[in-house]
Scaffold this active site. Structure first.
Site, PDB file in Angstrom:
ATOM      1  N   SER A  62       0.856  -1.192   0.000  1.00 17.03           N
ATOM      2  CA  SER A  62       0.000   0.000   0.000  1.00 17.03           C
ATOM      3  C   SER A  62       0.891   1.241   0.000  1.00 17.03           C
ATOM      4  O   SER A  62       2.059   1.167   0.413  1.00 17.03           O
ATOM      5  CB  SER A  62      -0.864   0.001   1.262  1.00 17.03           C
ATOM      6  OG  SER A  62      -1.523   1.247   1.425  1.00 17.03           O
ATOM      7  N   TYR A  75      -2.001  -0.029  10.908  1.00 22.05           N
ATOM      8  CA  TYR A  75      -2.207  -0.444   9.508  1.00 22.05           C
ATOM      9  C   TYR A  75      -0.955  -0.107   8.698  1.00 22.05           C
ATOM     10  O   TYR A  75      -0.445  -0.956   7.955  1.00 22.05           O
ATOM     11  CB  TYR A  75      -3.445   0.224   8.896  1.00 22.05           C
ATOM     12  CG  TYR A  75      -3.633  -0.157   7.433  1.00 22.05           C
ATOM     13  CD1 TYR A  75      -3.958  -1.471   7.072  1.00 22.05           C
ATOM     14  CD2 TYR A  75      -3.446   0.768   6.408  1.00 22.05           C
ATOM     15  CE1 TYR A  75      -4.090  -1.836   5.734  1.00 22.05           C
ATOM     16  CE2 TYR A  75      -3.578   0.409   5.073  1.00 22.05           C
ATOM     17  CZ  TYR A  75      -3.904  -0.892   4.743  1.00 22.05           C
ATOM     18  OH  TYR A  75      -4.033  -1.259   3.412  1.00 22.05           O
TER      19      TYR A  75
END
Ligand code: NDP
Ligand code: 8X3
Length: 253
Positions: free
Chosen positions: A140, A153
């Site tokens: 990501s 995260y």
């Protein structure tokens, strides 16, 4: 193309769009996820529409034993996995680290890091024995930059970044390609999961600009598998034109 492609998290979002695209291109698929009904529906659809072989495997990547068992007991011909797409993952919660929730943290760490390792640990020996294979890890932009409230995260996706680099080094002598794809904002079920089912809050994330779609990301994943044998795309950071990085968006309202 008639490769065998294993895609984790194929019941939604990137995984589902990627499964459709690889099937359309004539590849045979092993699709995984926890939601058996969705897996069954997608399996039937892909077989009917594209006349390829599709094997659904229902397991939770957090469960080390179940993951190893599912892959180790594959029929021999399905063990010749050419492409592994480590896509299953999630964000759970978005708050300051001091307000974080242990359940959210465990979910993200156990899925995004340990789950990816469980699946890879089962598939790598199969690729090593054939001296070929391609592992594609879905990282990501959160694995490149840390943003406010992203804490755990972001940490899990930074771990995916490190694991991808390590895999490329350690698997080098075995001729196995390792690609990391790092998407920015894409409208899938991701934000709904992050906000624990709050659809209104999830919709807000994509307001005022055009985010990527799951299909956009699938196209790029697929592209990385179309290069000549001697080429490997190592790392891709992919955003919509409205996003420069984790911090800057060109929003209209
Ligand atoms: P979705 O929520 O739409 O899909 C997530 C997929 O992961 C589902 O198929 C889900 O299947 C699977 N999954 C989640 N937890 C588990 C588990 N414990 N065991 C097995 N499968 C699991 O999200 P996206 O498609 O957007 O996300 C896919 C990946 O892309 C994730 O790794 C995410 O972090 C990453 N990503 C997403 C971005 C975005 O903006 N959307 C941007 C950058 C990266 P099931 O629930 O059936 O188990
Ligand atoms: C998902 C994209 O910006 O929410 O990995 O971290 S972001």
């Amino acid at each position: 193309m008639d490769k065998i492609v294993l895609i984790t998290g194929a019941t939604s979002g990137f995984g589902k769009a990627t499964a459709k695209l690889f099937a359309k291109k004539g590849n045979h698929l092993i699709i995984t996820g926890r939601r058996a009904d969705r897996l069954e529906k997608l399996t039937n659809k892909l077989i009917d529409k594209y006349n390829v072989r599709v094997l659904p495997l229902c397991f939770d990547v957090r469960d080390q034993k179940a993951t190893l068992e599912a892959i180790n007991t594959l029929p021999e011909k399905w063990k010749e996995i050419d492409v592994l797409i480590n896509n299953a993952g999630l964000a759970s919660g978005l708050s300051k680290i001091q307000d974080g929730d242990f359940d959210d943290w465990n979910k993200m760490i156990d899925t995004n890091i340990k789950g990816l390792l469980h699946v890879s640990k089962a598939v790598m020996p199969l690729m090593i024995s054939r001296k070929k294979g391609h592992i594609i890890n879905i990282g990501s932009t959160a694995g490149k930059e840390v943003y406010l409230n992203g804490n755990v995260y972001c940490a899990t996706k930074h771990a995916v970044d490190a694991i991808s680099k390590s895999m490329r080094i350690d698997l080098l002598e075995h001729g196995i390609k390792v690609t990391q794809i790092c998407p920015g904002a894409a409208e899938t079920e991701f934000s709904e999961v992050r906000f624990h089912g709050d659809k209104v809050k999830a919709k807000e994330v994509y307001k005022g600009y055009q985010p990527m779609s799951a299909t956009d990301v699938a196209e790029v994943i697929f592209y990385t598998t179309t290069l000549p044998e001697h080429l490997c795309i190592n790392d891709v950071v992919l955003t919509s034109l409205a996003q420069a990085n984790s911090f800057y968006f060109n929003k209209k309202s």
